[in-house]
Design a protein around this motif. Structure first.
Motif, PDB file in Angstrom:
ATOM      1  N   GLY A  57     -18.617  -5.961  -6.372  1.00 31.45           N
ATOM      2  CA  GLY A  57     -18.109  -6.097  -4.964  1.00 31.45           C
ATOM      3  C   GLY A  57     -17.108  -4.974  -4.294  1.00 31.45           C
ATOM      4  N   GLU A  58     -17.137  -4.795  -3.058  1.00 32.57           N
ATOM      5  CA  GLU A  58     -16.178  -3.864  -2.455  1.00 32.57           C
ATOM      6  C   GLU A  58     -15.285  -4.638  -1.771  1.00 32.57           C
ATOM      7  N   LEU A  59     -14.031  -4.468  -1.968  1.00 38.50           N
ATOM      8  CA  LEU A  59     -12.740  -4.920  -1.413  1.00 38.50           C
ATOM      9  C   LEU A  59     -12.428  -4.091  -0.254  1.00 38.50           C
ATOM     10  N   ASP A  60     -12.386  -4.700   0.880  1.00 39.29           N
ATOM     11  CA  ASP A  60     -11.915  -3.862   2.142  1.00 39.29           C
ATOM     12  C   ASP A  60     -10.711  -4.407   2.673  1.00 39.29           C
ATOM     13  N   LEU A  61      -9.958  -3.580   3.392  1.00 41.43           N
ATOM     14  CA  LEU A  61      -8.369  -4.076   3.791  1.00 41.43           C
ATOM     15  C   LEU A  61      -8.786  -5.193   4.970  1.00 41.43           C
ATOM     16  N   GLU A  62      -9.829  -4.980   5.834  1.00 43.08           N
ATOM     17  CA  GLU A  62     -10.479  -5.694   7.217  1.00 43.08           C
ATOM     18  C   GLU A  62     -11.097  -6.909   6.740  1.00 43.08           C
ATOM     19  N   GLN A  63     -12.223  -6.825   6.070  1.00 44.99           N
ATOM     20  CA  GLN A  63     -13.104  -7.836   5.368  1.00 44.99           C
ATOM     21  C   GLN A  63     -12.963  -8.444   4.225  1.00 44.99           C
ATOM     22  N   GLY A  64     -11.833  -8.106   3.382  1.00 46.96           N
ATOM     23  CA  GLY A  64     -11.816  -8.732   2.147  1.00 46.96           C
ATOM     24  C   GLY A  64     -12.642  -8.331   1.227  1.00 46.96           C
ATOM     25  N   LEU A  65     -13.665  -9.324   0.591  1.00 46.91           N
ATOM     26  CA  LEU A  65     -14.824  -8.913  -0.183  1.00 46.91           C
ATOM     27  C   LEU A  65     -15.962  -8.820   0.816  1.00 46.91           C
ATOM     28  N   ARG A 174      -5.759 -24.948  -9.292  1.00 48.98           N
ATOM     29  CA  ARG A 174      -6.923 -24.708  -8.338  1.00 48.98           C
ATOM     30  C   ARG A 174      -7.030 -23.060  -7.813  1.00 48.98           C
ATOM     31  N   GLY A 175      -6.074 -22.418  -8.154  1.00 48.75           N
ATOM     32  CA  GLY A 175      -6.090 -20.811  -7.914  1.00 48.75           C
ATOM     33  C   GLY A 175      -5.197 -20.592  -7.144  1.00 48.75           C
ATOM     34  N   ILE A 176      -5.180 -19.355  -6.648  1.00 43.97           N
ATOM     35  CA  ILE A 176      -4.203 -18.535  -5.617  1.00 43.97           C
ATOM     36  C   ILE A 176      -5.019 -17.971  -4.465  1.00 43.97           C
ATOM     37  N   ASN A 177      -4.235 -17.699  -3.319  1.00 46.32           N
ATOM     38  CA  ASN A 177      -4.626 -16.865  -2.384  1.00 46.32           C
ATOM     39  C   ASN A 177      -4.027 -15.400  -2.490  1.00 46.32           C
ATOM     40  N   ALA A 178      -4.946 -14.393  -1.879  1.00 49.08           N
ATOM     41  CA  ALA A 178      -4.579 -13.091  -2.094  1.00 49.08           C
ATOM     42  C   ALA A 178      -4.866 -12.267  -0.899  1.00 49.08           C
ATOM     43  N   LYS A 179      -4.502 -11.087  -0.765  1.00 54.57           N
ATOM     44  CA  LYS A 179      -5.113 -10.015   0.263  1.00 54.57           C
ATOM     45  C   LYS A 179      -5.018  -8.789  -0.315  1.00 54.57           C
ATOM     46  N   VAL A 180      -6.124  -8.014   0.367  1.00 51.97           N
ATOM     47  CA  VAL A 180      -6.298  -6.659  -0.195  1.00 51.97           C
ATOM     48  C   VAL A 180      -5.184  -5.634   0.554  1.00 51.97           C
ATOM     49  N   VAL A 181      -4.589  -4.841  -0.547  1.00 50.93           N
ATOM     50  CA  VAL A 181      -3.633  -3.845   0.000  1.00 50.93           C
ATOM     51  C   VAL A 181      -4.122  -2.490  -0.080  1.00 50.93           C
ATOM     52  N   LYS A 182      -5.035  -2.382  -0.987  1.00 52.88           N
ATOM     53  CA  LYS A 182      -5.649  -1.209  -1.349  1.00 52.88           C
ATOM     54  C   LYS A 182      -7.229  -1.332  -1.486  1.00 52.88           C
ATOM     55  N   PRO A 183      -8.174  -0.760  -0.729  1.00 52.53           N
ATOM     56  CA  PRO A 183      -9.669  -1.117  -0.973  1.00 52.53           C
ATOM     57  C   PRO A 183     -10.064  -0.436  -2.496  1.00 52.53           C
ATOM     58  N   GLY A 184     -11.218  -0.995  -2.958  1.00 52.05           N
ATOM     59  CA  GLY A 184     -11.665  -0.630  -4.055  1.00 52.05           C
ATOM     60  C   GLY A 184     -13.137  -1.558  -4.606  1.00 52.05           C
ATOM     61  N   ILE A 185     -13.444  -0.923  -5.637  1.00 53.32           N
ATOM     62  CA  ILE A 185     -14.784  -1.497  -6.151  1.00 53.32           C
ATOM     63  C   ILE A 185     -14.208  -2.575  -7.329  1.00 53.32           C
ATOM     64  N   VAL A 186     -14.774  -3.689  -7.484  1.00 52.10           N
ATOM     65  CA  VAL A 186     -14.607  -4.594  -8.654  1.00 52.10           C
ATOM     66  C   VAL A 186     -15.873  -4.837  -9.377  1.00 52.10           C
ATOM     67  N   ARG A 187     -15.965  -4.810 -10.514  1.00 55.53           N
ATOM     68  CA  ARG A 187     -17.140  -5.176 -11.272  1.00 55.53           C
ATOM     69  C   ARG A 187     -16.873  -6.345 -12.289  1.00 55.53           C
ATOM     70  N   ALA A 188     -17.886  -7.402 -12.420  1.00 54.56           N
ATOM     71  CA  ALA A 188     -17.632  -8.327 -13.387  1.00 54.56           C
ATOM     72  C   ALA A 188     -17.429  -7.577 -14.912  1.00 54.56           C
ATOM     73  N   GLY A 189     -16.341  -8.046 -15.621  1.00 49.36           N
ATOM     74  CA  GLY A 189     -16.167  -7.430 -16.934  1.00 49.36           C
ATOM     75  C   GLY A 189     -15.044  -6.535 -16.478  1.00 49.36           C
TER      76      GLY A 189
END
Length: 196
Positions: A57-65, A174-189
């Motif tokens: 998945g791609e993380l973006d400052l404006e769009q999130g995932l 239940r988990g946590i909320n977060a926000k993107v501070v630097k965009p990037g790519i995340v892969r499972a694993g």
């Protein structure tokens, strides 16, 4: 590669962990890694009650995932009902969701974009904590992440009581909320690392 779940989500598995099962699983949750863990699953929510399990998945400052409906869904917690900037991403412990869901196929029902093997407790991940996830950087926000009636329907009342208890809130079951501070790519694993 993307795996799409049946849409809309159908809750056909009657498995709901009971209080004894949940309490028995707590010790395993408490052994979650504190500083370096693993991204176990990435889940995109293109629309209400829709899920896509992503290999990357791609993380973006404006769009999130990118591709997720966070920005378009909006929030009742903002005056104009726009997307809440402090609720851009949801992370949940893979150990918790495994306990309440019963099978990995049911993990996406939680509605969290990132299911991770990492200690998400308030003590370990207070607001402001920065986390490397893949090549991106995210920051834990102060907005609490709570269960809802959909969580009860999918995982049962005992699971809701387990995550919503005083201990459950302290451990952020239940988990946590977060926000993107630097965009990037995340892969499972990929590794997920607490900074500082």
């Amino acid at each position: 590669m993307t795996r799409q779940l049946p849409l809309p989500i159908k809750v056909t598995d009657p498995h709901h962990a009971d209080e004894l099962e949940l309490e028995a699983g707590l010790a395993h949750i408490l052994r979650s890694p504190k500083n370096q863990g693993v991204v176990e699953m990435i889940v995109c929510r293109p629309a209400v009650d829709q899920r896509r399990v992503l290999e990357a998945g791609e993380l973006d400052l404006e769009q999130g995932l990118v591709g997720d409906n966070w920005q378009h869904r909006g929030s009742s917690k903002t005056p104009d009902r726009s997307a809440h900037p402090e609720m851009q991403l949801n992370l949940m412990s893979s150990r918790v969701i495994d306990l309440v869901a019963g099978t990995k196929e049911r993990w996406p029902l939680a509605g969290d974009q990132f299911l991770v093997d990492l200690d998400l407790s308030q003590e370990n991940m207070p607001p402001g904590t920065q986390i490397e996830i893949g090549s991106a950087l995210i920051e834990v926000t102060a907005m609490p992440h709570k269960g809802c009636k959909k969580f009860v329907a999918r995982f049962g009342l005992d699971a809701m009581r387990f995550i919503s208890s005083e201990r459950g809130r302290r451990l952020n079951l239940r988990g946590i909320n977060a926000k993107v501070v630097k965009p990037g790519i995340v892969r499972a694993g990929d590794s997920i690392n607490k900074l500082g």
